[in-house]
Design an enzyme around this catalytic site. Structure first.
Site, short mmCIF file in Angstrom:
data_model
loop_
_atom_site.label_atom_id
_atom_site.label_comp_id
_atom_site.label_asym_id
_atom_site.label_seq_id
_atom_site.Cartn_x
_atom_site.Cartn_y
_atom_site.Cartn_z
N GLY A 147 0.85 -1.28 -0.01
CA GLY A 147 0.14 0.04 0.00
C GLY A 147 0.75 1.26 -0.08
O GLY A 147 0.59 2.38 0.59
N ARG A 200 -1.94 7.26 1.38
CA ARG A 200 -1.65 8.04 2.39
C ARG A 200 -0.82 7.60 3.59
O ARG A 200 0.35 8.29 3.78
CB ARG A 200 -2.93 8.54 2.99
N ASP A 248 2.80 -1.66 -4.26
CA ASP A 248 1.26 -1.24 -4.45
C ASP A 248 0.97 -1.71 -5.89
O ASP A 248 1.55 -2.10 -6.72
CB ASP A 248 1.26 0.44 -4.50
N GLY A 293 -2.05 -2.66 9.63
CA GLY A 293 -2.68 -1.55 10.41
C GLY A 293 -3.77 -1.31 9.31
O GLY A 293 -4.61 -0.54 9.75
N PHE A 352 -1.68 2.62 15.55
CA PHE A 352 -0.31 2.37 16.08
C PHE A 352 0.26 3.41 16.59
O PHE A 352 1.50 3.44 16.92
CB PHE A 352 0.52 2.02 14.73
N HIS A 395 -13.02 11.73 11.06
CA HIS A 395 -11.94 11.39 10.02
C HIS A 395 -12.10 12.11 8.93
O HIS A 395 -13.39 12.65 8.43
CB HIS A 395 -11.97 9.94 9.94
N LYS A 434 -12.06 8.39 4.02
CA LYS A 434 -12.27 6.87 4.87
C LYS A 434 -13.44 6.16 4.42
O LYS A 434 -14.55 6.66 4.44
CB LYS A 434 -12.19 7.24 6.38
N GLY A 469 -11.44 1.95 13.08
CA GLY A 469 -10.77 0.73 14.05
C GLY A 469 -10.65 1.37 15.35
O GLY A 469 -10.61 0.39 16.32
P1 NAD Z 1 -5.14 5.01 0.64
O1 NAD Z 1 -6.47 4.46 -0.13
O2 NAD Z 1 -4.45 6.03 0.93
O3 NAD Z 1 -3.83 3.83 0.47
C1 NAD Z 1 -4.56 2.48 0.41
C2 NAD Z 1 -3.18 1.83 -0.63
O4 NAD Z 1 -3.56 0.62 -0.69
C3 NAD Z 1 -3.51 2.65 -2.38
O5 NAD Z 1 -2.50 2.94 -2.52
C4 NAD Z 1 -3.91 1.26 -2.98
O6 NAD Z 1 -3.52 1.50 -4.22
C5 NAD Z 1 -3.20 0.27 -2.23
N1 NAD Z 1 -3.88 -1.26 -2.52
C6 NAD Z 1 -5.09 -1.50 -2.46
N2 NAD Z 1 -5.33 -2.81 -2.81
C7 NAD Z 1 -4.27 -3.25 -3.33
C8 NAD Z 1 -3.65 -4.50 -3.38
N3 NAD Z 1 -4.66 -5.42 -3.87
N4 NAD Z 1 -2.46 -4.73 -3.63
C9 NAD Z 1 -1.62 -3.32 -3.86
N5 NAD Z 1 -1.99 -2.37 -3.31
C10 NAD Z 1 -3.26 -2.07 -2.93
O7 NAD Z 1 -5.51 4.42 2.32
P2 NAD Z 1 -4.64 4.97 3.74
O8 NAD Z 1 -5.64 6.33 4.15
O9 NAD Z 1 -3.22 4.92 3.55
O10 NAD Z 1 -5.40 3.85 4.78
C11 NAD Z 1 -4.97 2.47 4.46
C12 NAD Z 1 -5.62 1.73 5.55
O11 NAD Z 1 -4.74 1.89 6.83
C13 NAD Z 1 -7.07 2.03 5.96
O12 NAD Z 1 -7.81 0.52 6.19
C14 NAD Z 1 -7.14 2.79 7.22
O13 NAD Z 1 -8.02 2.65 8.02
C15 NAD Z 1 -5.88 2.23 7.72
N6 NAD Z 1 -5.39 3.08 8.91
C16 NAD Z 1 -4.65 2.67 9.97
C17 NAD Z 1 -4.04 3.04 10.86
C18 NAD Z 1 -3.36 2.44 11.91
O14 NAD Z 1 -2.70 2.96 13.04
N7 NAD Z 1 -3.61 1.19 12.14
C19 NAD Z 1 -3.76 4.45 10.68
C20 NAD Z 1 -4.15 5.28 9.43
C21 NAD Z 1 -5.01 4.45 8.60
#
Ligand code: NAD
Length: 249
Positions: free
Chosen positions: A8, A12, A34, A83, A110, A139, A143, A149
């Site tokens: 990913g 973001r 990605d 995450g 995290f 958020h 989102k 979560g």
């Molecule tokens: P985002 O949409 O900006 O990024 C997701 C990325 O995943 C994209 O670049 C997309 O192309 C890629 N992706 C999707 N399917 C794919 C696949 N099959 N193979 C390869 N790449 C793939 O989202 P984000 O804001 O970065 O958030 C991502 C996740 O992290 C969400 O579930 C969000 O809720 C979570 N998050 C968790 C925390 C934490 O601390 N646990 C903090 C922030 C966000």
């Protein structure tokens, strides 16, 4: 030195993670994976290709993508920091099953601050008996899952402290004639819009007073730094399902 790859990487969180790994001397970024391709610098390219020498994969994608990455990590016998949020109970079951073979650190948040807030919420819920518990989160407009979560983790912490089981008392929707509030319930309210990185408040509402425990993330670096810390900790651990609590213990 721990060899890390990001799943990913174009997202973001992926962008914040690239920065965090590059500023962690104990880690080497060996892959930025990605489905989207991009050139970041002379030495870094985002692509769907998996690197050969990998110790731990950090995944911030979507639940369906996480399950694909899980299969690949099982095949390669490497650990995983997850995450991604919004898993169904079945998807969570697949993560738990995989953790019998590889080390996995799973957390809906995290950030170090949120993990301290979780402990404060559990303690407050234990001591503020008779107070109503409500959780409000906000958020950014992109989102895709709700409640967050983190809100669910705060709900679990509050339920634990209050001696309840979250799935039995959680209220996710209120609309129309809802009737009076059930004193045991834990209510969730969701705000979506703009560029809010992540705000969470747990309210304990009593007679004539209330306590509010709030955490506000102002950028994504705190999540990224925590995830990298978890990945370094995970490297060399035996198979099992770990949380940020284990990492910070
Ligand atoms: P985002 O949409 O900006 O990024 C997701 C990325 O995943 C994209 O670049 C997309 O192309 C890629 N992706 C999707 N399917 C794919 C696949 N099959 N193979 C390869 N790449 C793939 O989202 P984000 O804001 O970065 O958030 C991502 C996740 O992290 C969400 O579930 C969000 O809720 C979570 N998050 C968790 C925390 C934490 O601390 N646990 C903090 C922030 C966000």
């Amino acid at each position: 030195m721990t060899n890390l790859a990001l799943f990913g990487a174009a997202g973001r969180m992926g962008q914040a993670l690239i920065h965090a790994v590059q500023h962690q001397p104990a880690a080497r970024l060996v892959g930025a994976i990605d489905r989207v391709e991009a050139v970041i610098s002379d030495t870094l390219r985002i692509s769907p290709v998996w690197p050969d020498q990998l110790d731990v994969l950090i995944d911030f994608t979507r639940p369906e993508a996480t399950l694909l990455a899980l299969e690949e990590c099982l095949r390669r016998n490497v650990g995983m920091v997850i995450g991604t949020t919004g898993f169904s109970p079945e998807q969570l079951g697949a993560v738990q099953a995989a953790a019998k073979q590889i080390p996995i650190c799973l957390s809906g948040n995290f950030s170090i601050g949120v993990n301290v807030a979780l402990q404060l919420v559990e303690q407050a819920a234990r001591q503020l008996q008779g107070f109503d518990i409500e959780i409000v989160e906000a958020h950014h407009r992109h989102k895709v899952d709700a409640p967050s979560g983190t809100a669910l983790m705060l709900g679990e912490a509050a339920a634990l402290g209050a001696g309840r089981v979250l799935k039995d008392v959680a209220v996710y929707e209120r609309h129309g004639h809802t009737g009076a509030r059930d004193s045991q319930s834990i209510g969730f309210s969701t705000v979506r819009g703009g560029d809010v990185v992540g705000d969470h408040t747990v309210l304990f509402l009593g007679e004539g007073e209330r306590v509010e425990i709030t955490h506000k993330a102002s950028n994504r670096s705190n999540f990224a730094q925590g995830a990298v810390r978890a990945a370094l900790w995970l490297h060399g651990q035996p198979a099992g399902l770990y949380s940020m609590r284990d990492v910070l213990a």
